[in-house]
Design a protein around this motif. Structure first.
Motif, PDB file in Angstrom:
ATOM      1  N   GLU A 147     -32.723  12.895  -6.075  1.00 30.84           N
ATOM      2  CA  GLU A 147     -31.970  12.159  -5.054  1.00 30.84           C
ATOM      3  C   GLU A 147     -30.726  12.906  -4.570  1.00 30.84           C
ATOM      4  N   GLU A 148     -30.007  13.546  -5.501  1.00 32.62           N
ATOM      5  CA  GLU A 148     -28.721  14.140  -5.111  1.00 32.62           C
ATOM      6  C   GLU A 148     -28.780  15.648  -4.911  1.00 32.62           C
ATOM      7  N   VAL A 149     -29.777  16.304  -5.504  1.00 28.52           N
ATOM      8  CA  VAL A 149     -29.839  17.769  -5.381  1.00 28.52           C
ATOM      9  C   VAL A 149     -30.921  18.169  -4.372  1.00 28.52           C
ATOM     10  N   VAL A 150     -32.165  17.786  -4.662  1.00 29.49           N
ATOM     11  CA  VAL A 150     -33.293  18.267  -3.861  1.00 29.49           C
ATOM     12  C   VAL A 150     -33.472  17.474  -2.568  1.00 29.49           C
ATOM     13  N   GLY A 151     -33.261  16.172  -2.660  1.00 29.85           N
ATOM     14  CA  GLY A 151     -33.508  15.331  -1.481  1.00 29.85           C
ATOM     15  C   GLY A 151     -34.984  15.111  -1.225  1.00 29.85           C
ATOM     16  N   GLY A 152     -35.775  15.180  -2.276  1.00 36.62           N
ATOM     17  CA  GLY A 152     -37.207  14.940  -2.115  1.00 36.62           C
ATOM     18  C   GLY A 152     -37.910  15.044  -3.451  1.00 36.62           C
ATOM     19  N   MET A 159     -44.962  12.755  -0.003  1.00 39.40           N
ATOM     20  CA  MET A 159     -43.774  13.020  -0.815  1.00 39.40           C
ATOM     21  C   MET A 159     -42.719  11.965  -0.480  1.00 39.40           C
ATOM     22  N   TRP A 160     -41.825  11.722  -1.426  1.00 39.76           N
ATOM     23  CA  TRP A 160     -40.630  10.962  -1.081  1.00 39.76           C
ATOM     24  C   TRP A 160     -39.616  11.969  -0.542  1.00 39.76           C
ATOM     25  N   ILE A 161     -39.126  11.724   0.665  1.00 36.09           N
ATOM     26  CA  ILE A 161     -38.126  12.628   1.258  1.00 36.09           C
ATOM     27  C   ILE A 161     -36.896  11.811   1.617  1.00 36.09           C
ATOM     28  N   SER A 162     -35.768  12.243   1.106  1.00 34.15           N
ATOM     29  CA  SER A 162     -34.520  11.501   1.297  1.00 34.15           C
ATOM     30  C   SER A 162     -34.103  11.486   2.761  1.00 34.15           C
ATOM     31  N   PRO A 163     -33.576  10.352   3.237  1.00 33.20           N
ATOM     32  CA  PRO A 163     -33.006  10.357   4.600  1.00 33.20           C
ATOM     33  C   PRO A 163     -31.819  11.316   4.712  1.00 33.20           C
ATOM     34  N   LYS A 164     -31.274  11.764   3.555  1.00 27.84           N
ATOM     35  CA  LYS A 164     -30.138  12.697   3.577  1.00 27.84           C
ATOM     36  C   LYS A 164     -30.583  14.165   3.670  1.00 27.84           C
ATOM     37  N   ALA A 165     -31.887  14.414   3.606  1.00 26.45           N
ATOM     38  CA  ALA A 165     -32.376  15.796   3.721  1.00 26.45           C
ATOM     39  C   ALA A 165     -32.233  16.259   5.170  1.00 26.45           C
ATOM     40  N   LYS A 166     -31.699  17.467   5.366  1.00 27.83           N
ATOM     41  CA  LYS A 166     -31.593  18.009   6.731  1.00 27.83           C
ATOM     42  C   LYS A 166     -32.815  18.895   6.967  1.00 27.83           C
ATOM     43  N   VAL A 167     -33.744  18.392   7.800  1.00 24.01           N
ATOM     44  CA  VAL A 167     -35.035  19.057   7.960  1.00 24.01           C
ATOM     45  C   VAL A 167     -34.880  20.322   8.811  1.00 24.01           C
ATOM     46  N   LEU A 168     -35.474  21.423   8.318  1.00 23.38           N
ATOM     47  CA  LEU A 168     -35.400  22.712   9.011  1.00 23.38           C
ATOM     48  C   LEU A 168     -36.715  23.118   9.663  1.00 23.38           C
TER      49      LEU A 168
END
Ligand SMILES: [Zn+2]
Length: 235
Positions: free
Chosen positions: A117-122, A170-179
């Motif tokens: 949750e806090e490091v990978v974001g997924g 996969m679970w992907i956090s809404p905080k992940a900045k997708v590239l």
């Protein structure tokens, strides 16, 4: 006066040498828990710009690696459960270290919420959770990948085709900045992102199952860009 000129010249030469040959980025590659093709290591050989150490589970993270490592590259699939090993990994992340996560490492640490949750974001879900079913994979799919954000990690990357493994659900956090994204139906849309941690520099790149990916120029460039960005040495 002659001394001063000689000293100045010596200083200039030293500065030029420093500029031409910066200290290598110290990379710790973590493996274990999943088979992989030896071609994974080909991009690491003959590198003068990287000082590379490979360690595997269960010895990985047994020591405090903050002073010896700039970037941790994970190509493992394992859970870190011992408290000392967790503390060493957590200390590296909290101290602002670089973390580049590749391919199946998205399934690491299934029982450690801080990590996903806090490091990978997924997280690739090995078991159903959060009301979601298990994630699924499909080998040998050829698909198109597109950069969707301006970022040092995607610099110089044009849309490309690649034969690789797809992950879906996969679970992907809404905080992940997708590239990077793909529209292939076998895969989730995001395929690389920046993790949410505010001290560490964290990148996840899903690509990288086999030789086709390991030898693909776009994959190599992405991984290089990610290592340089994570080390705070953007090219
Ligand atoms: Zn794979």
């Amino acid at each position: 006066m002659g001394h001063l000129i000689r000293l100045t010249l010596a200083l200039l030469a030293a500065a030029a040498a420093l500029a031409a040959d910066p200290k290598p980025i110290r990379v710790l590659v973590g493996t274990g828990g999943h088979t992989h093709n030896a071609s994974f290591y080909t991009w690491l050989s003959q590198r003068k710009d990287l000082e590379i150490e490979v360690d595997g589970h269960p010895s990985l993270f047994r020591r405090d690696f903050r002073k010896t490592t700039d970037v941790l590259v994970l190509y493992d699939l394992a859970d870190v459960v011992e408290e000392t090993r967790r503390e060493n990994l957590r200390a590296f992340v909290e101290s602002g270290g670089g973390v580049v996560l590749l391919h199946h490492s998205i399934a690491d640490n299934q029982q450690w919420a801080w990590w996903s949750e806090e490091v990978v974001g997924g997280k690739y879900l090995l078991e159903p959770e959060r009301g979601l079913p298990k994630s699924v994979f499909q080998h040998d799919v050829e698909f198109t990948v597109r950069p969707v954000a301006e970022h040092p990690v995607t610099r110089g990357i044009e849309p490309f085709r690649i034969l690789d493994e797809c992950y879906k659900g996969m679970w992907i956090s809404p905080k992940a900045k997708v590239l990077l994204e793909t529209e292939d139906p076998h895969n989730d849309r995001p395929i690389a992102w920046i993790g949410p941690h505010t001290n560490a520099r964290v990148v996840y790149i899903q690509l990288g199952h086999g030789t086709e990916a390991h030898t693909h120029p776009a994959w190599r460039k992405l991984v290089d860009n990610a290592i340089y960005w994570a080390a705070r040495r953007e090219q």
